[in-house]
Design an enzyme around this catalytic site. Structure first.
Site, short mmCIF file in Angstrom:
data_model
loop_
_atom_site.label_atom_id
_atom_site.label_comp_id
_atom_site.label_asym_id
_atom_site.label_seq_id
_atom_site.Cartn_x
_atom_site.Cartn_y
_atom_site.Cartn_z
N ASP A 177 6.45 2.25 -8.01
CA ASP A 177 6.82 2.64 -6.64
C ASP A 177 8.09 3.48 -6.66
O ASP A 177 8.17 4.51 -5.98
CB ASP A 177 7.04 1.40 -5.78
CG ASP A 177 5.79 0.55 -5.67
OD1 ASP A 177 4.70 1.12 -5.70
OD2 ASP A 177 5.91 -0.68 -5.57
N ASP A 234 -3.27 3.22 -4.98
CA ASP A 234 -2.46 2.01 -4.83
C ASP A 234 -3.11 1.05 -3.85
O ASP A 234 -3.14 -0.18 -4.07
CB ASP A 234 -1.06 2.41 -4.35
CG ASP A 234 -0.06 1.27 -4.47
OD1 ASP A 234 -0.30 0.37 -5.29
OD2 ASP A 234 0.95 1.29 -3.75
#
Length: 358
Positions: free
Chosen positions: A278, A140
């Site tokens: 997320d 990420d």
């Protein structure tokens, strides 16, 4: 690798290998998504996301509802079950891909994330789950912040075209981003931002739109101080004029309803936007901790995620650009989980066995 051995070294390399395989799949799928969006294959992307949501809301909802009914020994005939699943799934598809109250859309997006997390929790071995969480946080970080990161390219392309990233990938909080004014230079009076930008954070596979460009001009003007480029300002003014034209074209009767709808659209555009990936990995962290039946570790992971989100919002206000939402939260979550499991829980058990209350 199924991690059926008891050797720690074997378990470690098998977990890392599983995490590497999963990371490779995520990287390839993310790259394909970016390429399809770059070359305007929007029908392909819409079909892909539509079929994914369709399977999650209908097939997987049916499977998990059947498991719940079986676990609690609750009777339900197939006709009633079909009606319930049909209505639930259709409302979800309409909420995500068309128009619905923001709270209803948020609820369905969270439900989809929880379903995906349940799949990972059920089929991933224990060590692999923790390795995946650690590796995906590093991915990420790279995908959002690196100059050639796929998620950064996706967000920048959407900004250049003045387009919204697909609604099934984005969780909109609806909260006004008021922290921008706090990041002003010292000595200036705090001024409420006149325009609210779209701020986002990127997740594992697909991420939020609305990155406020880091190359905005530092000199002169409220817009430059608030981190908005001239291009964004012009596009925002054009959208405002279009909304005003739409309102002026309506009659006196439905005018209030149209204005309410436009206000709702503007409110959805404002606020922090979070990638659905997320939520998936947040759910995996909390769900995996809760699967061991220890409330101490579950609450510790939950608090760690909230702390990480708060710190991410602070950095979002300072840097005024899209930031990855996983690294801080997942790092705190992993630290809190293992510290709580190895220190806090044994300490609480010892106090309980000695009848000591604090």
């Amino acid at each position: 690798f199924h991690e059926e051995t008891e050797d720690v070294g074997t378990l470690a390399w098998q977990a890392l290998a599983n995490a590497g395989i999963m990371l490779g799949v995520i990287a390839v799928m993310t790259g394909l998504l970016v390429l399809a969006y770059k070359y305007r294959c929007t029908k392909l992307i819409h079909g892909w996301l539509f079929m994914s949501s369709l399977m999650l809301l209908f097939l997987f909802s049916y499977l998990y509802l059947a498991e719940v009914l079986k676990a609690y020994n609750l009777p339900m005939d197939y006709i009633t079950l079909a009606i319930v699943i049909w209505n639930f799934g259709m409302v979800g598809m309409i909420s995500i891909y068309w128009k619905a109250p923001l709270l209803l859309q948020q609820a369905y997006l969270i439900f989809i994330s929880a379903l995906m997390a349940l799949i990972f929790i059920k089929y991933l071995p224990d060590w692999t789950t923790w390795a995946v969480l650690a590796v995906i946080s590093l991915w990420d970080l790279f995908a959002v912040l690196a100059p050639f990161g796929p998620l950064r390219i996706l967000v920048e392309t959407a900004q250049e075209r003045n387009e919204q990233i697909f609604p099934s990938l984005i969780y909109s909080s609806g909260m006004v981003y008021a922290l921008v004014g706090m990041a002003d230079t010292e000595g200036e009076a705090p001024v409420a931002p006149r325009r609210q930008g779209r701020t986002g954070s990127a997740g594992a596979e697909e991420r939020a739109e609305g990155e406020v460009s880091a190359q905005t001009r530092p000199q002169g003007g409220e817009d430059a101080r608030d981190g908005f480029s001239d291009t964004w300002v012009r596009e925002n003014d054009e959208r405002s004029r279009q909304r005003s034209a739409r309102v002026s074209q309506t009659g006196a009767g439905p005018r209030s309803g149209v204005r309410t709808e436009l206000v709702e659209e503007e409110e959805e555009d404002k606020g922090v936007k979070l990638g659905l990936g997320d939520f998936i990995f947040y759910s995996i962290l909390v769900g995996k901790a809760s699967s061991y039946g220890d409330w101490n570790t579950t609450l510790a992971c939950f608090v760690a995620i909230l702390i990480g989100l708060c710190l991410t919002l602070v950095f979002l206000a300072l840097f005024r650009r899209a930031l990855p939402a996983l690294p801080i939260s997942i790092t705190f979550g992993l630290i809190f989980y293992f510290l709580t499991k190895e220190i806090v829980t044994p300490f609480c058990d010892a106090l309980s066995s000695q009848q000591i209350f604090i």
